[in-house]
Structures are given as C-alpha cells and as structure tokens.
Design a protein around this motif. Sequence first.
Motif, PDB file in Angstrom:
ATOM      1  N   GLN A  49       0.835  -1.206   0.000  1.00 55.25           N
ATOM      2  CA  GLN A  49       0.000   0.000   0.000  1.00 55.25           C
ATOM      3  C   GLN A  49       0.870   1.256   0.000  1.00 55.25           C
ATOM      4  O   GLN A  49       0.510   2.256  -0.632  1.00 55.25           O
ATOM      5  CB  GLN A  49      -0.926  -0.006   1.208  1.00 55.25           C
ATOM      6  CG  GLN A  49      -2.028  -1.030   1.099  1.00 55.25           C
ATOM      7  CD  GLN A  49      -2.911  -1.081   2.328  1.00 55.25           C
ATOM      8  OE1 GLN A  49      -2.542  -0.616   3.401  1.00 55.25           O
ATOM      9  NE2 GLN A  49      -4.090  -1.674   2.177  1.00 55.25           N
ATOM     10  N   GLU A  52       1.911   1.896  -3.519  1.00 54.24           N
ATOM     11  CA  GLU A  52       0.785   2.465  -4.263  1.00 54.24           C
ATOM     12  C   GLU A  52       0.614   3.948  -3.957  1.00 54.24           C
ATOM     13  O   GLU A  52       0.410   4.764  -4.857  1.00 54.24           O
ATOM     14  CB  GLU A  52      -0.507   1.740  -3.917  1.00 54.24           C
ATOM     15  CG  GLU A  52      -0.701   0.418  -4.594  1.00 54.24           C
ATOM     16  CD  GLU A  52      -2.057  -0.195  -4.236  1.00 54.24           C
ATOM     17  OE1 GLU A  52      -3.079   0.508  -4.363  1.00 54.24           O
ATOM     18  OE2 GLU A  52      -2.071  -1.358  -3.817  1.00 54.24           O
ATOM     19  N   LEU A  53       0.684   4.295  -2.672  1.00 55.43           N
ATOM     20  CA  LEU A  53       0.530   5.700  -2.276  1.00 55.43           C
ATOM     21  C   LEU A  53       1.651   6.565  -2.835  1.00 55.43           C
ATOM     22  O   LEU A  53       1.416   7.704  -3.246  1.00 55.43           O
ATOM     23  CB  LEU A  53       0.481   5.820  -0.752  1.00 55.43           C
ATOM     24  CG  LEU A  53      -0.828   5.384  -0.108  1.00 55.43           C
ATOM     25  CD1 LEU A  53      -0.688   5.387   1.416  1.00 55.43           C
ATOM     26  CD2 LEU A  53      -1.966   6.277  -0.533  1.00 55.43           C
ATOM     27  N   LEU A  56       0.838   7.210  -6.464  1.00 50.03           N
ATOM     28  CA  LEU A  56      -0.246   8.189  -6.579  1.00 50.03           C
ATOM     29  C   LEU A  56       0.231   9.596  -6.228  1.00 50.03           C
ATOM     30  O   LEU A  56      -0.142  10.569  -6.896  1.00 50.03           O
ATOM     31  CB  LEU A  56      -1.412   7.798  -5.667  1.00 50.03           C
ATOM     32  CG  LEU A  56      -2.206   6.564  -6.087  1.00 50.03           C
ATOM     33  CD1 LEU A  56      -3.179   6.162  -4.979  1.00 50.03           C
ATOM     34  CD2 LEU A  56      -2.944   6.824  -7.384  1.00 50.03           C
ATOM     35  N   HIS A  57       1.069   9.699  -5.212  1.00 54.61           N
ATOM     36  CA  HIS A  57       1.595  11.003  -4.808  1.00 54.61           C
ATOM     37  C   HIS A  57       2.468  11.593  -5.916  1.00 54.61           C
ATOM     38  O   HIS A  57       2.378  12.777  -6.232  1.00 54.61           O
ATOM     39  CB  HIS A  57       2.396  10.863  -3.509  1.00 54.61           C
ATOM     40  CG  HIS A  57       2.976  12.141  -3.020  1.00 54.61           C
ATOM     41  ND1 HIS A  57       2.209  13.179  -2.541  1.00 54.61           N
ATOM     42  CD2 HIS A  57       4.258  12.565  -2.938  1.00 54.61           C
ATOM     43  CE1 HIS A  57       2.987  14.177  -2.191  1.00 54.61           C
ATOM     44  NE2 HIS A  57       4.237  13.829  -2.426  1.00 54.61           N
ATOM     45  N   ALA A  59       2.277  10.938  -9.146  1.00 56.29           N
ATOM     46  CA  ALA A  59       1.412  11.335 -10.254  1.00 56.29           C
ATOM     47  C   ALA A  59       0.701  12.650  -9.946  1.00 56.29           C
ATOM     48  O   ALA A  59       0.582  13.521 -10.826  1.00 56.29           O
ATOM     49  CB  ALA A  59       0.396  10.233 -10.542  1.00 56.29           C
ATOM     50  N   GLU A  60       0.239  12.808  -8.719  1.00 58.29           N
ATOM     51  CA  GLU A  60      -0.458  14.046  -8.331  1.00 58.29           C
ATOM     52  C   GLU A  60       0.498  15.242  -8.351  1.00 58.29           C
ATOM     53  O   GLU A  60       0.125  16.343  -8.775  1.00 58.29           O
ATOM     54  CB  GLU A  60      -1.076  13.880  -6.944  1.00 58.29           C
ATOM     55  CG  GLU A  60      -2.095  14.926  -6.591  1.00 58.29           C
ATOM     56  CD  GLU A  60      -3.288  14.941  -7.533  1.00 58.29           C
ATOM     57  OE1 GLU A  60      -3.821  16.041  -7.778  1.00 58.29           O
ATOM     58  OE2 GLU A  60      -3.697  13.880  -8.037  1.00 58.29           O
TER      59      GLU A  60
END
Length: 89
Positions: A49, A52-53, A56-57, A59-60
């Motif tokens: 996880q 994954e985070l 995502l971070h 990409a953001e």
Amino acid sequence: MMTVMMARRYFRGDSKSSDGFGAETPNSDNPTAFMAASMQAVIKKLKEQEKELEALHRAERERAQQTERMSEAVTRNMPAGLLLLMPPA
C-alpha cells in the motif's frame, strides 16, 4: 488472548492456509508462530500500500506541476493585464 483463541478455532485443522494477504499461516496451535506470520502478512500488505501511495503522490505532484506551468504560460502570453475579482467572504 481471546483473539488467539478465536483464530485457533478458525484455522484449526489446516496445517497451512492462506491468510487473505497471500501469505501462508502456520497451524494456530503455536500462537507465537501464528502471530509472527500474521504480523509479517500485515507488514507485507502495508508495504504494498505504501508503494501504491507513493506512485499516486508522484502522479499528483506531476499533475500539479503541469497545471502550474500551464498557468504561468497563459499569464505570461497575455497581451493585456489580468484582473481577478474575488467574491466577498
């Protein structure tokens, strides 16, 4: 202690079974081994996880940088000034 007893009942009869995290759990007759295997499975899931985070971070952050560059390009290429009106608070 109650959790260990409940886990023993759940896993009784299976010398090896899947714990829902993809790891094998030992027979629950050995509470130390059972708890160690459970903790290792939880740690493995948390690490997945975390990866994954991080993705995502990343990409953001890239999306925010792209938006900032676009805003700068728009304001830099305006032939006239920019007027911002804010509604009263």
